[in-house]
Design a protein around this motif. Structure first.
Motif, PDB file in Angstrom:
ATOM      1  N   ILE A 107      33.562  14.500  -7.061  1.00 27.95           N
ATOM      2  CA  ILE A 107      34.703  15.008  -6.365  1.00 27.95           C
ATOM      3  C   ILE A 107      33.668  15.982  -5.608  1.00 27.95           C
ATOM      4  O   ILE A 107      32.495  16.432  -5.864  1.00 27.95           O
ATOM      5  N   LEU A 108      33.592  15.186  -3.835  1.00 28.97           N
ATOM      6  CA  LEU A 108      32.692  16.649  -2.718  1.00 28.97           C
ATOM      7  C   LEU A 108      33.852  16.603  -2.341  1.00 28.97           C
ATOM      8  O   LEU A 108      35.055  16.867  -2.108  1.00 28.97           O
ATOM      9  N   LEU A 109      32.833  17.433  -1.258  1.00 25.98           N
ATOM     10  CA  LEU A 109      33.775  18.418  -0.125  1.00 25.98           C
ATOM     11  C   LEU A 109      34.266  18.593   1.105  1.00 25.98           C
ATOM     12  O   LEU A 109      32.870  18.301   1.301  1.00 25.98           O
ATOM     13  N   LYS A 110      34.788  19.114   1.625  1.00 24.90           N
ATOM     14  CA  LYS A 110      34.595  18.785   2.610  1.00 24.90           C
ATOM     15  C   LYS A 110      34.826  20.518   3.220  1.00 24.90           C
ATOM     16  O   LYS A 110      34.396  20.774   4.646  1.00 24.90           O
ATOM     17  N   ASN A 111      34.975  20.635   2.112  1.00 18.67           N
ATOM     18  CA  ASN A 111      34.853  22.837   3.100  1.00 18.67           C
ATOM     19  C   ASN A 111      35.424  23.663   1.818  1.00 18.67           C
ATOM     20  O   ASN A 111      35.160  22.333   0.559  1.00 18.67           O
ATOM     21  N   ILE A 112      35.708  24.876   1.319  1.00 12.31           N
ATOM     22  CA  ILE A 112      35.224  24.975   0.457  1.00 12.31           C
ATOM     23  C   ILE A 112      36.549  24.859  -0.408  1.00 12.31           C
ATOM     24  O   ILE A 112      36.700  24.236  -2.324  1.00 12.31           O
ATOM     25  N   ALA A 113      37.665  25.240   0.185  1.00 18.27           N
ATOM     26  CA  ALA A 113      38.895  24.754  -0.644  1.00 18.27           C
ATOM     27  C   ALA A 113      39.727  22.698   0.296  1.00 18.27           C
ATOM     28  O   ALA A 113      40.918  22.924  -0.121  1.00 18.27           O
ATOM     29  N   ASP A 114      38.639  22.331   0.705  1.00 20.84           N
ATOM     30  CA  ASP A 114      39.195  20.601   0.829  1.00 20.84           C
ATOM     31  C   ASP A 114      38.639  20.198   0.862  1.00 20.84           C
ATOM     32  O   ASP A 114      36.997  19.894   0.566  1.00 20.84           O
ATOM     33  N   PHE A 115      38.868  19.100  -0.589  1.00 24.58           N
ATOM     34  CA  PHE A 115      38.369  18.579  -1.253  1.00 24.58           C
ATOM     35  C   PHE A 115      38.277  16.864  -1.036  1.00 24.58           C
ATOM     36  O   PHE A 115      39.579  16.289  -0.650  1.00 24.58           O
ATOM     37  N   ILE A 116      37.489  16.385  -2.225  1.00 16.71           N
ATOM     38  CA  ILE A 116      37.718  15.071  -1.749  1.00 16.71           C
ATOM     39  C   ILE A 116      37.663  13.907  -3.078  1.00 16.71           C
ATOM     40  O   ILE A 116      36.570  14.697  -3.893  1.00 16.71           O
TER      41      ILE A 116
END
Length: 135
Positions: A107-116
């Motif tokens: 689970i990776l993040l683009k931002n704190i509430a925006d995940f991949i």
């Protein structure tokens, strides 16, 4: 959890940090001569490493990465993972339940509430993340 009972999409986000963290936890549990990590400590370390991977791959903000790392160190103290154990930890990651067809998923993040969900990364980036955590 009710929106994704079978953990096929959104519920996977709850596994942030677990791919790396479970491997760390398992490895240190197997080593009688080394101090164990609690589940919480190992997952928190995994969160730092997966945040680092997110910073490198998806432009996750560096200040957020530093905040996560500093918070983990404040709560759990700074535990060191010696580099000579990295290869064994990486070997354990292949057994994570989120993996498919021999590919390790994070689970990776683009931002704190925006995940991949089901993100991938080269092994070298995990090693760099371990080094970042130790720094």
């Amino acid at each position: 959890v009710l929106e994704d009972i079978n953990e096929r999409h959104l519920r996977k986000v709850l596994n942030f940090g677990h791919t790396v963290g479970h491997a760390i936890e398992s490895y240190f549990l197997e080593q009688i001569s080394l101090e164990n990590f609690t589940h919480g400590e190992a997952i928190a370390i995994g969160m730092v490493i997966e945040s680092f991977m997110s910073y490198k791959l998806h432009e996750f903000p560096f200040d957020e990465l530093e905040t996560i790392k500093n918070y983990v160190h404040k709560i759990y103290g700074k535990k060191t993972i010696p580099p000579e154990h990295y290869a064994s930890i990486l070997d354990l990651m292949i057994h994570d339940k989120k993996n498919r067809n021999g590919t390790i998923h994070y689970i990776l993040l683009k931002n704190i509430a925006d995940f991949i969900i089901d993100g991938t990364a080269p092994e070298e980036l995990v090693i760099n993340g371990l080094n970042y955590y130790n720094s």
